[in-house]
Design a protein around this motif. Sequence first.
Motif, short mmCIF file in Angstrom:
data_model
loop_
_atom_site.label_atom_id
_atom_site.label_comp_id
_atom_site.label_asym_id
_atom_site.label_seq_id
_atom_site.Cartn_x
_atom_site.Cartn_y
_atom_site.Cartn_z
N MET A 46 0.47 -5.78 -4.03
CA MET A 46 0.61 -4.71 -4.99
C MET A 46 -0.94 -4.77 -6.33
N ILE A 47 -0.94 -6.05 -6.09
CA ILE A 47 -2.02 -6.41 -7.57
C ILE A 47 -3.52 -6.02 -6.89
N ASN A 48 -3.69 -6.39 -5.40
CA ASN A 48 -4.57 -6.42 -5.03
C ASN A 48 -5.31 -4.25 -4.64
N ALA A 49 -3.86 -3.89 -4.38
CA ALA A 49 -3.81 -2.59 -3.92
C ALA A 49 -4.63 -1.64 -5.03
N MET A 50 -3.82 -2.51 -6.39
CA MET A 50 -4.16 -1.41 -7.94
C MET A 50 -5.93 -1.93 -7.79
N ALA A 51 -5.99 -2.99 -7.82
CA ALA A 51 -7.16 -3.11 -8.31
C ALA A 51 -8.44 -2.67 -6.81
N GLY A 52 -8.45 -2.82 -5.36
CA GLY A 52 -8.92 -1.67 -4.93
C GLY A 52 -9.35 -0.30 -4.74
N LEU A 53 -7.85 0.51 -5.12
CA LEU A 53 -7.80 1.78 -5.47
C LEU A 53 -9.07 2.13 -7.29
N LYS A 54 -8.74 1.09 -7.84
CA LYS A 54 -9.80 0.98 -9.15
C LYS A 54 -10.96 1.34 -8.90
N ALA A 55 -11.66 1.02 -7.60
CA ALA A 55 -12.61 0.91 -7.22
C ALA A 55 -12.83 1.75 -6.38
N ILE A 56 -11.95 2.82 -6.22
CA ILE A 56 -12.14 4.23 -5.10
C ILE A 56 -11.92 5.51 -5.57
N PRO A 73 4.19 0.00 1.17
CA PRO A 73 3.86 -0.75 -0.18
C PRO A 73 4.64 0.25 -1.18
N ASN A 74 6.44 0.66 -0.66
CA ASN A 74 6.67 1.58 -1.42
C ASN A 74 7.12 1.69 -3.00
N GLY A 75 6.71 0.75 -3.69
CA GLY A 75 6.82 0.24 -5.22
C GLY A 75 5.58 1.25 -5.02
N LEU A 76 4.34 0.46 -4.56
CA LEU A 76 3.02 1.75 -5.39
C LEU A 76 3.16 3.17 -5.35
N PHE A 77 3.44 3.62 -4.07
CA PHE A 77 3.27 5.22 -4.32
C PHE A 77 3.54 5.61 -5.14
N PRO A 78 4.95 5.49 -5.66
CA PRO A 78 5.23 6.33 -6.95
C PRO A 78 4.62 6.17 -8.19
N LEU A 94 -6.41 15.44 -11.83
CA LEU A 94 -7.31 15.23 -13.55
C LEU A 94 -5.94 13.91 -14.26
N ALA A 95 -4.94 13.97 -13.07
CA ALA A 95 -3.85 12.43 -13.33
C ALA A 95 -5.00 11.25 -13.87
N GLU A 96 -3.91 10.33 -14.11
CA GLU A 96 -4.44 9.22 -14.27
C GLU A 96 -3.74 7.88 -14.04
N VAL A 97 -4.39 6.70 -13.18
CA VAL A 97 -3.23 5.86 -12.67
C VAL A 97 -3.76 4.71 -14.49
N ASP A 98 -2.79 4.21 -14.70
CA ASP A 98 -2.37 2.62 -14.87
C ASP A 98 -2.96 1.68 -13.88
N PHE A 99 -3.94 1.56 -14.01
CA PHE A 99 -4.11 0.21 -12.64
C PHE A 99 -3.70 -0.79 -13.65
N GLN A 139 -16.99 -8.44 -4.25
CA GLN A 139 -16.48 -8.87 -4.85
C GLN A 139 -15.93 -7.73 -5.46
N ILE A 140 -14.65 -8.05 -5.84
CA ILE A 140 -13.18 -6.60 -6.18
C ILE A 140 -12.70 -8.12 -7.96
N GLU A 141 -12.48 -7.30 -8.94
CA GLU A 141 -12.59 -8.09 -10.04
C GLU A 141 -10.80 -7.98 -9.94
N ASN A 142 -10.26 -9.27 -10.44
CA ASN A 142 -8.60 -9.57 -10.36
C ASN A 142 -8.16 -9.57 -8.93
N THR A 143 -8.45 -9.92 -7.63
CA THR A 143 -8.20 -9.99 -6.78
C THR A 143 -7.63 -11.18 -6.11
N THR A 144 -7.12 -11.23 -5.21
CA THR A 144 -5.96 -12.76 -4.69
C THR A 144 -6.78 -13.02 -3.06
N VAL A 145 -7.63 -12.38 -2.48
CA VAL A 145 -7.73 -11.49 -1.46
C VAL A 145 -9.16 -11.28 -1.13
#
Length: 114
Positions: free
Chosen positions: A43-53, A68-73, A102-107, A11-17
Amino acid sequence: MLLPNNATKIQIENTTVDFYEFEKDNITYLYFDTSLCGVPEPMINAMAGLKAINDTNKKLIMKNHQLPNGLFPKIDKVFDFEIQRLEEGDVLITFAYKKDSLAEVDFSDNKCLG
């Protein structure tokens, strides 16, 4: 991609698959498939999954119908990614946390760019 026998549904929070976790060569992998989903689910699931790793001993594998070209940048300062094109036309993207990032992502920014 066929999941290995040791893959377990997690289970990962805020996922749809469904997400699965398995270990291979001392690396923990999280896997999800959005190849049959429409925007904005990949995009929703990728961001939730990335937050978990959140360390270098975990990787995320995303199966999708297109890149998912919008995700990469949004993530390229924090995560590396490898792309594999599958015979049926789908893509597998494997994301790995950059060791000295050291960068951060806005998940919470899980919207596609128009």
